[in-house]
Design a protein around this motif. Sequence first.
Motif, PDB file in Angstrom:
ATOM      1  N   MET A   1       0.822  -1.206   0.000  1.00 40.84           N
ATOM      2  CA  MET A   1       0.000   0.000   0.000  1.00 40.84           C
ATOM      3  C   MET A   1       0.862   1.266   0.000  1.00 40.84           C
ATOM      4  SD  MET A   1      -3.217   0.818   2.413  1.00 40.84           S
ATOM      5  CE  MET A   1      -2.111   1.341   3.721  1.00 40.84           C
ATOM      6  N   GLU A   2       2.111   1.120   0.438  1.00 38.47           N
ATOM      7  CA  GLU A   2       2.983   2.298   0.452  1.00 38.47           C
ATOM      8  C   GLU A   2       3.112   2.881  -0.952  1.00 38.47           C
ATOM      9  OE1 GLU A   2       3.747   3.801   3.152  1.00 38.47           O
ATOM     10  OE2 GLU A   2       2.625   2.151   4.036  1.00 38.47           O
ATOM     11  N   LYS A   3       3.159   1.989  -1.956  1.00 40.14           N
ATOM     12  CA  LYS A   3       3.335   2.432  -3.337  1.00 40.14           C
ATOM     13  C   LYS A   3       2.158   3.285  -3.815  1.00 40.14           C
ATOM     14  CE  LYS A   3       3.708  -0.737  -6.417  1.00 40.14           C
ATOM     15  NZ  LYS A   3       4.202  -1.994  -7.007  1.00 40.14           N
ATOM     16  N   ILE A   4       0.949   2.832  -3.478  1.00 37.49           N
ATOM     17  CA  ILE A   4      -0.227   3.574  -3.944  1.00 37.49           C
ATOM     18  C   ILE A   4      -0.330   4.912  -3.204  1.00 37.49           C
ATOM     19  CG2 ILE A   4      -2.114   2.762  -2.415  1.00 37.49           C
ATOM     20  CD1 ILE A   4      -2.854   2.185  -5.855  1.00 37.49           C
ATOM     21  N   LEU A   5       0.041   4.920  -1.932  1.00 34.46           N
ATOM     22  CA  LEU A   5       0.018   6.187  -1.179  1.00 34.46           C
ATOM     23  C   LEU A   5       1.061   7.159  -1.722  1.00 34.46           C
ATOM     24  CD1 LEU A   5      -0.511   4.928   2.484  1.00 34.46           C
ATOM     25  CD2 LEU A   5      -2.100   6.294   1.112  1.00 34.46           C
ATOM     26  N   ALA A   6       2.220   6.624  -2.094  1.00 33.25           N
ATOM     27  CA  ALA A   6       3.275   7.480  -2.657  1.00 33.25           C
ATOM     28  C   ALA A   6       2.827   8.062  -4.003  1.00 33.25           C
ATOM     29  CB  ALA A   6       4.558   6.672  -2.830  1.00 33.25           C
TER      30      ALA A   6
END
Lengths: 155, 155, 155, 155
Positions: free
Chosen positions: C1-6
């Motif tokens: 999920m870090e990728k989508i938040l970034a």
Amino acid sequence: MEKILALLKSRGVSKQDIIECVYFLQKQYHDSLTSEKIIYYVDSVLNKREVKNAIYTGIALDVAVEKKILDNKELEAIISNDDGLYGVDEVLAYGICNLYGSIALTNFGYIDKMKPGIIGKLNRAEHTSACHTFLDDIVGAIAAAAASKLAHDKE
Amino acid sequence: MEKILALLKSRGVSKQDIIECVYFLQKQYHDSLTSEKIIYYVDSVLNKREVKNAIYTGIALDVAVEKKILDNKELEAIISNDDGLYGVDEVLAYGICNLYGSIALTNFGYIDKMKPGIIGKLNRAEHTSACHTFLDDIVGAIAAAAASKLAHDKE
Amino acid sequence: MEKILALLKSRGVSKQDIIECVYFLQKQYHDSLTSEKIIYYVDSVLNKREVKNAIYTGIALDVAVEKKILDNKELEAIISNDDGLYGVDEVLAYGICNLYGSIALTNFGYIDKMKPGIIGKLNRAEHTSACHTFLDDIVGAIAAAAASKLAHDKE
Amino acid sequence: MEKILALLKSRGVSKQDIIECVYFLQKQYHDSLTSEKIIYYVDSVLNKREVKNAIYTGIALDVAVEKKILDNKELEAIISNDDGLYGVDEVLAYGICNLYGSIALTNFGYIDKMKPGIIGKLNRAEHTSACHTFLDDIVGAIAAAAASKLAHDKE
């Protein structure tokens, strides 16, 4: 969930019937697909509030048409004859499928045309005594939804 | 409409290809179903603004993936491989089908599994050089929509 | 999920922005609704594969339009101007909302008209330099989906 | 169409009521928007087979709940109380809106929250004697569909 299974049973649909529809949709994508595995997904679908409400409502309409208690006799005739252009039965089915994504919708369209197992049986039932206009689409939608969830989890 | 037909043609899809998909979906319900009759419905679907926008957008994504010009390389790989669980191609297709009612959605699910004619051809095309991930669903949706309109008009 | 938040962050949307949209939709139904509670639902929505794919695809289109790299210049202009009748941005948003039931769709329609917080900000951004045609609807859909899940769990 | 108008009238909804809902949705986008202009779009929506079937079915359920003739007393209570999480009433409404594109869905979400005119009146009606759980959403959907068609034609 016992209540919803009992209601489906009273209308001629067993959990095993639904499992067989899921198997029909998913068998080609799995080397070993057991009833035990499928049951988990069918239960999961049947436990969802919006799915239950769609099932209750569709069956309530089928039963009301059988009992001839609706005010609108023209509507009663349309539902009783399972008029191919009625469309509201599919709308209710999509209300279930949409919750499981676009693959569930595709699965539904396919199973609705192929009418395997219980879906064909409900569809061929004598329309003068029984009405399964909503039920056959609902069973297709439950199976399509469970198959979609199974496909997503597989990866 | 010439523009949209030219675009489809440039991606390998002729109007005749779409007509054959509609015929595949409707032949069993008609005694004599001619190309002339089907053309009217295909044209009608292709003339609708929201249909055109969906076609333009889906093909723009296919072309961008082919040209490898998207920033998001992971997304490019998913679309390029036509990952069965991607789902956005079907979402766009449903955006077309929904305009033509529940029968169009059922038709789409069926044709998407059976992959007759051009749909199968697009689907089998070499993924390394060409990308038709959106186009095959779009063609299925156009055919499903035209078939649904034809069915409604028949009655 | 870090990728989508970034990715969302790189386009000007923080998790806090989304939380505020959920709060806007749900505040009247709760006595005490904290960010901590809302975060759980936003995370849950952002972790779903079909949601991620819709976000990736919508943002890829926004970016491609900004960079002016699409072949179809007419489509580029339509998306760049956020033409109110384009419709494909909402179709993608509904692909997210549908997974969370009919309440999510109603929430989306409401938030899309009211444009609170980040949604209004994205919508008012200078169209000549930035394109957020898909992003504002995507953020609205994420918030509408999270709010719907929160409402279902409350009972 | 006289039949469907008579049915709506018998449930407390006049054509003028629907026109006012369309006006509520569209007034800000038009300099001079007359009832005469809106009537054309309302008629067009009401003349569509799938719209008629959704109206007939939703009202049949409302009436059956009022008369307490459904077998499933739990469902009867859920519909009678217009439980916010029931969802099937919105599913039927989306069956109407989907035919008119993504703008119709957004319009519906907005009007369903704002409840102008007749929609608010139906919603506030005494639940012990009358049931309008389906009707208020149906009226919202008809207005949202007519407003969407009006917006598309304007351009």
